[in-house]
Write a protein that holds these residues in place. Structure first.
Motif, PDB file in Angstrom:
ATOM      1  N   GLY A 191     -15.009   8.200 -27.883  1.00  0.00           N
ATOM      2  CA  GLY A 191     -13.600   8.005 -28.209  1.00  0.00           C
ATOM      3  C   GLY A 191     -13.351   6.850 -29.161  1.00  0.00           C
ATOM      4  N   VAL A 192     -14.210   6.703 -30.151  1.00  0.00           N
ATOM      5  CA  VAL A 192     -14.083   5.604 -31.108  1.00  0.00           C
ATOM      6  C   VAL A 192     -13.153   6.029 -32.242  1.00  0.00           C
ATOM      7  CG1 VAL A 192     -15.316   4.062 -32.675  1.00  0.00           C
ATOM      8  CG2 VAL A 192     -16.419   4.837 -30.561  1.00  0.00           C
ATOM      9  N   PRO A 193     -12.073   5.300 -32.494  1.00  0.00           N
ATOM     10  CA  PRO A 193     -11.161   5.673 -33.591  1.00  0.00           C
ATOM     11  C   PRO A 193     -11.893   5.639 -34.940  1.00  0.00           C
ATOM     12  CG  PRO A 193     -10.191   3.963 -32.200  1.00  0.00           C
ATOM     13  CD  PRO A 193     -11.618   4.089 -31.785  1.00  0.00           C
ATOM     14  N   PRO A 194     -11.537   6.551 -35.847  1.00  0.00           N
ATOM     15  CA  PRO A 194     -12.243   6.623 -37.130  1.00  0.00           C
ATOM     16  C   PRO A 194     -11.800   5.574 -38.143  1.00  0.00           C
ATOM     17  CG  PRO A 194     -10.558   8.310 -37.034  1.00  0.00           C
ATOM     18  CD  PRO A 194     -10.558   7.643 -35.690  1.00  0.00           C
ATOM     19  N   ASP A 195     -10.704   4.878 -37.865  1.00  0.00           N
ATOM     20  CA  ASP A 195     -10.109   4.025 -38.893  1.00  0.00           C
ATOM     21  C   ASP A 195     -10.239   2.534 -38.594  1.00  0.00           C
ATOM     22  OD1 ASP A 195      -8.518   4.154 -36.668  1.00  0.00           O
ATOM     23  OD2 ASP A 195      -6.616   4.276 -37.763  1.00  0.00           O
ATOM     24  N   ARG A 196     -11.126   2.163 -37.650  1.00  0.00           N
ATOM     25  CA  ARG A 196     -11.303   0.747 -37.324  1.00  0.00           C
ATOM     26  C   ARG A 196     -12.776   0.366 -37.408  1.00  0.00           C
ATOM     27  NH1 ARG A 196      -7.420  -1.364 -32.438  1.00  0.00           N
ATOM     28  NH2 ARG A 196      -5.412  -0.829 -33.381  1.00  0.00           N
ATOM     29  N   PRO A 197     -13.066  -0.867 -37.825  1.00  0.00           N
ATOM     30  CA  PRO A 197     -14.462  -1.312 -37.801  1.00  0.00           C
ATOM     31  C   PRO A 197     -14.976  -1.389 -36.367  1.00  0.00           C
ATOM     32  CG  PRO A 197     -12.997  -3.131 -38.363  1.00  0.00           C
ATOM     33  CD  PRO A 197     -12.159  -1.894 -38.368  1.00  0.00           C
ATOM     34  N   VAL A 198     -16.278  -1.146 -36.209  1.00  0.00           N
ATOM     35  CA  VAL A 198     -16.900  -1.075 -34.886  1.00  0.00           C
ATOM     36  C   VAL A 198     -17.868  -2.234 -34.715  1.00  0.00           C
ATOM     37  CG1 VAL A 198     -18.377   0.286 -33.359  1.00  0.00           C
ATOM     38  CG2 VAL A 198     -16.630   1.429 -34.762  1.00  0.00           C
ATOM     39  N   ILE A 199     -17.703  -2.969 -33.634  1.00  0.00           N
ATOM     40  CA  ILE A 199     -18.608  -4.045 -33.250  1.00  0.00           C
ATOM     41  C   ILE A 199     -19.434  -3.517 -32.081  1.00  0.00           C
ATOM     42  CG2 ILE A 199     -18.799  -6.470 -32.624  1.00  0.00           C
ATOM     43  CD1 ILE A 199     -17.194  -5.831 -35.237  1.00  0.00           C
ATOM     44  N   LEU A 200     -20.740  -3.458 -32.224  1.00  0.00           N
ATOM     45  CA  LEU A 200     -21.594  -2.824 -31.224  1.00  0.00           C
ATOM     46  C   LEU A 200     -22.516  -3.854 -30.585  1.00  0.00           C
ATOM     47  CD1 LEU A 200     -23.133   0.642 -31.343  1.00  0.00           C
ATOM     48  CD2 LEU A 200     -24.666  -1.251 -30.830  1.00  0.00           C
ATOM     49  N   LEU A 201     -22.506  -3.887 -29.248  1.00  0.00           N
ATOM     50  CA  LEU A 201     -23.412  -4.754 -28.491  1.00  0.00           C
ATOM     51  C   LEU A 201     -24.329  -3.870 -27.654  1.00  0.00           C
ATOM     52  CD1 LEU A 201     -24.466  -7.435 -27.423  1.00  0.00           C
ATOM     53  CD2 LEU A 201     -22.549  -7.505 -25.820  1.00  0.00           C
ATOM     54  N   PRO A 202     -25.588  -3.699 -28.059  1.00  0.00           N
ATOM     55  CA  PRO A 202     -26.518  -2.899 -27.266  1.00  0.00           C
ATOM     56  C   PRO A 202     -27.215  -3.761 -26.216  1.00  0.00           C
ATOM     57  CG  PRO A 202     -27.539  -3.486 -29.360  1.00  0.00           C
ATOM     58  CD  PRO A 202     -26.158  -4.116 -29.345  1.00  0.00           C
ATOM     59  N   GLY A 203     -27.557  -3.155 -25.095  1.00  0.00           N
ATOM     60  CA  GLY A 203     -28.273  -3.874 -24.054  1.00  0.00           C
ATOM     61  C   GLY A 203     -27.752  -3.510 -22.682  1.00  0.00           C
ATOM     62  N   ARG A 204     -28.645  -3.537 -21.705  1.00  0.00           N
ATOM     63  CA  ARG A 204     -28.224  -3.204 -20.341  1.00  0.00           C
ATOM     64  C   ARG A 204     -27.166  -4.198 -19.867  1.00  0.00           C
ATOM     65  NH1 ARG A 204     -32.800  -6.283 -19.622  1.00  0.00           N
ATOM     66  NH2 ARG A 204     -32.749  -7.793 -17.911  1.00  0.00           N
ATOM     67  N   LEU A 205     -26.304  -3.732 -18.969  1.00  0.00           N
ATOM     68  CA  LEU A 205     -25.260  -4.602 -18.446  1.00  0.00           C
ATOM     69  C   LEU A 205     -25.883  -5.651 -17.522  1.00  0.00           C
ATOM     70  CD1 LEU A 205     -22.356  -2.102 -17.636  1.00  0.00           C
ATOM     71  CD2 LEU A 205     -22.745  -3.451 -19.706  1.00  0.00           C
ATOM     72  N   ALA A 206     -25.797  -6.893 -17.939  1.00  0.00           N
ATOM     73  CA  ALA A 206     -26.315  -8.020 -17.160  1.00  0.00           C
ATOM     74  C   ALA A 206     -25.527  -9.249 -17.584  1.00  0.00           C
ATOM     75  CB  ALA A 206     -27.806  -8.222 -17.417  1.00  0.00           C
ATOM     76  N   ARG A 207     -25.280 -10.138 -16.645  1.00  0.00           N
ATOM     77  CA  ARG A 207     -24.418 -11.286 -16.963  1.00  0.00           C
ATOM     78  C   ARG A 207     -24.950 -12.097 -18.139  1.00  0.00           C
ATOM     79  NH1 ARG A 207     -20.613 -11.218 -13.250  1.00  0.00           N
ATOM     80  NH2 ARG A 207     -21.113 -10.272 -11.236  1.00  0.00           N
ATOM     81  N   TRP A 208     -26.257 -12.270 -18.198  1.00  0.00           N
ATOM     82  CA  TRP A 208     -26.805 -13.123 -19.246  1.00  0.00           C
ATOM     83  C   TRP A 208     -26.887 -12.423 -20.599  1.00  0.00           C
ATOM     84  CZ3 TRP A 208     -31.576 -12.524 -21.835  1.00  0.00           C
ATOM     85  CH2 TRP A 208     -32.394 -11.484 -21.373  1.00  0.00           C
ATOM     86  N   LYS A 209     -26.617 -11.112 -20.632  1.00  0.00           N
ATOM     87  CA  LYS A 209     -26.653 -10.381 -21.904  1.00  0.00           C
ATOM     88  C   LYS A 209     -25.388 -10.595 -22.739  1.00  0.00           C
ATOM     89  CE  LYS A 209     -30.644  -8.125 -21.943  1.00  0.00           C
ATOM     90  NZ  LYS A 209     -31.635  -8.202 -23.053  1.00  0.00           N
ATOM     91  N   GLY A 210     -24.360 -11.208 -22.157  1.00  0.00           N
ATOM     92  CA  GLY A 210     -23.221 -11.656 -22.944  1.00  0.00           C
ATOM     93  C   GLY A 210     -22.114 -10.651 -23.166  1.00  0.00           C
TER      94      GLY A 210
END
Length: 390
Positions: A191-210
């Protein structure tokens, strides 16, 4: 000793993750070099892909940290090593490494370790427990940061340390090899809108992953959409969802979950982030994003300091600082597209020059040859990235 020995790798399980992928990559390299690859673990979903490579998997309860279980596993591994003529036992995690060390001593095999992280020392005796990873005849450090940690914490002789950074497959992580339909499929699914820049953070969900740092930062980046790509952490996921709602960021911060097609996911991002608040031993997602020619903003600590050169192959920000991260995102989004593309191109070129799977495999096989054939002592740090710790 044969130029292509039998190598036994030992780790807790073969479910998923960088350690597990690296195990398969080294098994593949051993087989391609004419050797035999054995892997002992408690099993998991990567056993079938391992066996398709031609390696043999041996199932043992190697997740156990019980001393009796560790001793039993040592006996099983020693018997396996003697029966199969194992020349190298390569341990990749602490509890099974104690079993592997004892098995190597009993069987006469060489003992190699890969030191994958800055292991916690918060309870008495933990440093001793961790020290097994520094007891290899050769200790592979996955970054200069980790090599220095090994020397400082364990007093390991630098002559035994070999720096071998993690690698990516440049054929798999190739921006020219991803069809637009693959990116469009992920955009639609998430569901990512086509008209906005995308900031992507890959990585498993963990508190230290930010992930929480990015959520806070997005309140100050109104023009963009953030994608948090990674599974796990159900309790943290609920916390993040509640904070997203509290900040009114629904639809602008998307908890995308696990992605099977990471090359396409990375291309969906206009900027790819590394936001860890604790030092990352290496940061494989950083070089995966760079291989896809993505502009990367990374937390300024640990391994990414070695792969993200400020203003050349990406940018670095203070860890755990939402305001600094938001300012960096706004600054990078304001750059002309050609300038962002140039950063991405330089980053991919840097990866191709030194952080490929093939380079990692070749350097690891060279370590094995050092022990089985008495060849060379590696290269000095500061020549290629793979080499001896200075």
């Amino acid at each position: 000793m044969t130029a292509a020995p039998t190598v036994l790798q030992v780790l807790p399980a073969l479910e998923s993750g960088g350690v597990e992928r690296g195990t398969l990559e080294i098994a593949d390299a051993v087989i391609r070099a004419g050797g035999r690859a054995l892997v002992a673990s408690a099993g998991g979903r990567l056993v079938a892909p391992l066996e398709r490579l031609g390696a043999r998997h041996v199932t043992l309860p190697l997740r156990t940290k019980n001393p009796v279980g560790i001793l039993r596993n040592a006996g099983h591994l020693a018997a396996l090593a003697r029966a199969e003529g194992v020349a190298i036992i390569h341990a990749r995690s602490r509890a099974p490494a104690w079993s592997a060390l004892l098995a190597a001593r009993r069987s006469g095999a060489h003992f190699v370790t890969t030191y994958h992280g800055t292991y916690n020392e918060g309870v008495p005796g933990k440093r001793l427990y961790n020290s097994v990873m520094a007891r290899g005849e050769r200790v592979i450090a996955i970054s200069r940061f980790i090599a220095e940690h090994i020397r400082r914490v364990h007093g390991t002789d630098p002559a035994r340390i070999r720096i071998i950074p993690r690698g990516v497959d440049p054929a798999l992580f190739d921006p020219d090899g991803v069809a637009p339909a693959r990116i469009a499929a992920l955009r639609g699914a998430w569901g990512v809108p086509p008209d906005r820049p995308v900031i992507l953070l890959p990585g498993r969900l963990a508190r230290w992953k930010g992930q929480a740092v990015l959520v806070e930062a997005m309140a100050a980046v109104p023009a963009a959409v953030a994608l948090l790509v990674g599974g796990g952490g159900p309790s943290l996921r609920a916390e993040l969802a509640a904070r997203i709602a509290a900040l009114g960021l629904q639809g602008r911060v998307i908890l995308a979950g696990h992605a099977d097609d990471m090359p396409a996911a990375l291309l969906l991002g206009d900027i790819v982030l590394h936001a860890s608040t604790d030092p990352e031993a290496f940061g494989r997602t950083v070089i995966e994003a760079q291989a896809m020619a993505r502009p990367v903003i990374a937390a300024d600590l640990g391994g990414p300091r070695e792969t993200v050169e400020e203003g050349v192959t990406g940018w670095r920000v203070p860890p755990g600082d939402p305001a600094a991260l938001a300012a960096a995102i706004r600054r990078v989004l304001a750059l002309p597209p050609a300038e962002r593309a140039a950063i991405g191109a330089r980053a991919r070129a840097r990866v191709l020059a030194g952080n490929t799977t093939a380079a990692m495999q070749a350097a690891t096989l060279a370590v094995y040859r050092e022990l089985t054939q008495g060849t060379g002592q590696g290269t000095d740090q500061g020549e290629p990235a793979q080499g001896r710790a200075a």
